[in-house]
Design a protein around this motif. Sequence first.
Motif, PDB file in Angstrom:
ATOM      1  N   LEU A  43      12.524  18.415 -78.144  1.00 29.33           N
ATOM      2  CA  LEU A  43      12.143  18.627 -79.541  1.00 29.33           C
ATOM      3  C   LEU A  43      10.640  18.863 -79.671  1.00 29.33           C
ATOM      4  O   LEU A  43      10.192  19.729 -80.442  1.00 29.33           O
ATOM      5  CB  LEU A  43      12.568  17.421 -80.377  1.00 29.33           C
ATOM      6  CG  LEU A  43      14.061  17.303 -80.703  1.00 29.33           C
ATOM      7  CD1 LEU A  43      14.364  15.931 -81.292  1.00 29.33           C
ATOM      8  CD2 LEU A  43      14.495  18.399 -81.667  1.00 29.33           C
ATOM      9  N   ARG A  44       9.846  18.078 -78.934  1.00 31.48           N
ATOM     10  CA  ARG A  44       8.394  18.256 -78.990  1.00 31.48           C
ATOM     11  C   ARG A  44       7.994  19.630 -78.471  1.00 31.48           C
ATOM     12  O   ARG A  44       7.142  20.306 -79.067  1.00 31.48           O
ATOM     13  CB  ARG A  44       7.701  17.167 -78.170  1.00 31.48           C
ATOM     14  CG  ARG A  44       6.184  17.162 -78.297  1.00 31.48           C
ATOM     15  CD  ARG A  44       5.553  16.304 -77.234  1.00 31.48           C
ATOM     16  NE  ARG A  44       5.793  16.827 -75.902  1.00 31.48           N
ATOM     17  CZ  ARG A  44       5.107  17.848 -75.365  1.00 31.48           C
ATOM     18  NH1 ARG A  44       4.152  18.447 -76.063  1.00 31.48           N
ATOM     19  NH2 ARG A  44       5.381  18.265 -74.153  1.00 31.48           N
TER      20      ARG A  44
ATOM     21  N   THR B   4       9.712  22.277 -78.539  1.00 34.41           N
ATOM     22  CA  THR B   4      10.158  23.302 -79.484  1.00 34.41           C
ATOM     23  C   THR B   4       9.320  23.295 -80.750  1.00 34.41           C
ATOM     24  O   THR B   4       8.951  24.348 -81.279  1.00 34.41           O
ATOM     25  CB  THR B   4      11.639  23.080 -79.837  1.00 34.41           C
ATOM     26  OG1 THR B   4      12.422  23.080 -78.642  1.00 34.41           O
ATOM     27  CG2 THR B   4      12.142  24.170 -80.768  1.00 34.41           C
ATOM     28  N   LEU B   5       8.990  22.102 -81.248  1.00 30.37           N
ATOM     29  CA  LEU B   5       8.227  22.011 -82.490  1.00 30.37           C
ATOM     30  C   LEU B   5       6.799  22.513 -82.315  1.00 30.37           C
ATOM     31  O   LEU B   5       6.206  23.032 -83.277  1.00 30.37           O
ATOM     32  CB  LEU B   5       8.206  20.561 -82.985  1.00 30.37           C
ATOM     33  CG  LEU B   5       9.468  20.080 -83.698  1.00 30.37           C
ATOM     34  CD1 LEU B   5       9.403  18.581 -83.936  1.00 30.37           C
ATOM     35  CD2 LEU B   5       9.640  20.810 -85.023  1.00 30.37           C
ATOM     36  N   ASP B   6       6.229  22.367 -81.139  1.00 32.87           N
ATOM     37  CA  ASP B   6       4.836  22.766 -80.922  1.00 32.87           C
ATOM     38  C   ASP B   6       4.622  24.253 -81.216  1.00 32.87           C
ATOM     39  O   ASP B   6       3.807  24.602 -82.079  1.00 32.87           O
ATOM     40  CB  ASP B   6       4.414  22.394 -79.500  1.00 32.87           C
ATOM     41  CG  ASP B   6       2.971  22.763 -79.225  1.00 32.87           C
ATOM     42  OD1 ASP B   6       2.110  22.503 -80.085  1.00 32.87           O
ATOM     43  OD2 ASP B   6       2.699  23.318 -78.139  1.00 32.87           O
ATOM     44  N   PRO B   7       5.347  25.179 -80.550  1.00 34.60           N
ATOM     45  CA  PRO B   7       5.128  26.599 -80.892  1.00 34.60           C
ATOM     46  C   PRO B   7       5.659  26.960 -82.277  1.00 34.60           C
ATOM     47  O   PRO B   7       5.088  27.830 -82.946  1.00 34.60           O
ATOM     48  CB  PRO B   7       5.892  27.344 -79.789  1.00 34.60           C
ATOM     49  CG  PRO B   7       6.907  26.385 -79.297  1.00 34.60           C
ATOM     50  CD  PRO B   7       6.288  25.029 -79.437  1.00 34.60           C
ATOM     51  N   TYR B   8       6.724  26.300 -82.738  1.00 31.89           N
ATOM     52  CA  TYR B   8       7.268  26.589 -84.063  1.00 31.89           C
ATOM     53  C   TYR B   8       6.220  26.311 -85.147  1.00 31.89           C
ATOM     54  O   TYR B   8       6.008  27.126 -86.045  1.00 31.89           O
ATOM     55  CB  TYR B   8       8.504  25.745 -84.330  1.00 31.89           C
ATOM     56  CG  TYR B   8       9.797  26.312 -83.789  1.00 31.89           C
ATOM     57  CD1 TYR B   8       9.790  27.257 -82.763  1.00 31.89           C
ATOM     58  CD2 TYR B   8      11.027  25.910 -84.295  1.00 31.89           C
ATOM     59  CE1 TYR B   8      10.968  27.765 -82.257  1.00 31.89           C
ATOM     60  CE2 TYR B   8      12.214  26.419 -83.794  1.00 31.89           C
ATOM     61  CZ  TYR B   8      12.190  27.346 -82.772  1.00 31.89           C
ATOM     62  OH  TYR B   8      13.356  27.846 -82.290  1.00 31.89           O
ATOM     63  N   CYS B   9       5.589  25.127 -85.087  1.00 31.19           N
ATOM     64  CA  CYS B   9       4.609  24.758 -86.112  1.00 31.19           C
ATOM     65  C   CYS B   9       3.382  25.666 -86.066  1.00 31.19           C
ATOM     66  O   CYS B   9       2.858  26.071 -87.121  1.00 31.19           O
ATOM     67  CB  CYS B   9       4.198  23.294 -85.938  1.00 31.19           C
ATOM     68  SG  CYS B   9       5.524  22.113 -86.291  1.00 31.19           S
TER      69      CYS B   9
ATOM     70  N   ALA C 242      11.408  28.556 -76.303  1.00 35.10           N
ATOM     71  CA  ALA C 242      11.487  27.111 -76.578  1.00 35.10           C
ATOM     72  C   ALA C 242      12.839  26.562 -76.119  1.00 35.10           C
ATOM     73  O   ALA C 242      13.851  27.264 -76.153  1.00 35.10           O
ATOM     74  CB  ALA C 242      11.290  26.850 -78.062  1.00 35.10           C
ATOM     75  N   PRO C 243      12.877  25.307 -75.690  1.00 36.38           N
ATOM     76  CA  PRO C 243      14.134  24.751 -75.155  1.00 36.38           C
ATOM     77  C   PRO C 243      15.284  24.741 -76.158  1.00 36.38           C
ATOM     78  O   PRO C 243      16.437  24.927 -75.781  1.00 36.38           O
ATOM     79  CB  PRO C 243      13.738  23.319 -74.756  1.00 36.38           C
ATOM     80  CG  PRO C 243      12.261  23.335 -74.602  1.00 36.38           C
ATOM     81  CD  PRO C 243      11.766  24.352 -75.568  1.00 36.38           C
ATOM     82  N   LEU C 244      14.991  24.509 -77.441  1.00 35.03           N
ATOM     83  CA  LEU C 244      16.045  24.368 -78.451  1.00 35.03           C
ATOM     84  C   LEU C 244      16.081  25.547 -79.408  1.00 35.03           C
ATOM     85  O   LEU C 244      16.524  25.421 -80.554  1.00 35.03           O
ATOM     86  CB  LEU C 244      15.839  23.065 -79.237  1.00 35.03           C
ATOM     87  CG  LEU C 244      15.829  21.779 -78.398  1.00 35.03           C
ATOM     88  CD1 LEU C 244      15.617  20.563 -79.282  1.00 35.03           C
ATOM     89  CD2 LEU C 244      17.130  21.635 -77.611  1.00 35.03           C
TER      90      LEU C 244
END
Length: 288
Positions: A51-52, A54-59, A93-95
């Motif tokens: 989750l971390r 995935t959230l890093d590039p998403y944000c 991203a993984p997710l």
Amino acid sequence: MPFAAWIHADDLTGTQSGIIFTGFAVIAFIWIYVRTARSFRKAASERLERLRQTLDPYCRAAGMLSGDADAAPDEAEHEPEPLHLLLQQCKAAPLVTTEMIEAIDAYARERDASRHAQLERLLDREIKKKIAEQASIIRSLDNPGWGTAFWKLVRPAVPFFLLACIVYWSLGLYGQFHDHRIPALSWTGVELWMRYVSCLVAVVSFHFAVMTPRKDSPKYAYRMLALCITAAAAAHLAGLQAAPYILAVQILLFLCGFGLGPKRSRRDRPYAGSADLLEPGDPTRHNK
């Protein structure tokens, strides 16, 4: 040896065998329980790490897209290279979901305002969903409620319980053939094997239903179906003659699972005349 002494010696041997068997069972229970509890903890930690990642590039991509939302149309056509690289990181991203990959590809092909807004909304929705999942996992690890804490205490014992059921049914099958001298090729022997296979199917289904960690909608439906397959095995209490029918019902329920797979929504499918359905050399592709 006198008869009373022989009885006493046999009693002692039986007691020693029971103690040894109980000791092995306790050791197996502790080993399986600790191993299962650790695997759950490790799976939760790995999920948090994914989750971390995935959230890093998403944000970062969402922040850059919102910053460029008011850019002029000619400036949108020449966006800075970091945003392009950031979107590619989102695809890796993984997710990442299939919908996200398709939205990024569409945005890379047609960098207009509609694609920009669509990608920004999708990123915002995915970020909120993954933040909520991250908070749920952290809360269950650090500050679980009474029900969650009790379930986390009981759940690692399920594999040992299922293993004990398999051993019990295996010994029962052997005892039926050995004690009653049932021929292996008789109809009664076939019914015994059907009941044994049905019980194994119930064990595997119950393990899948209880030990599946995720709560996605398709997996929730699969778990309900697995519980129905497990519940069908309770009908063996009606007698050995019911074994063929119970196994047939379990097979039919299993086949029903192939119809529960997630289907693409109408929004995700290309419409008639979409550029995605045209051949690369089709002249109508360039006339749009």
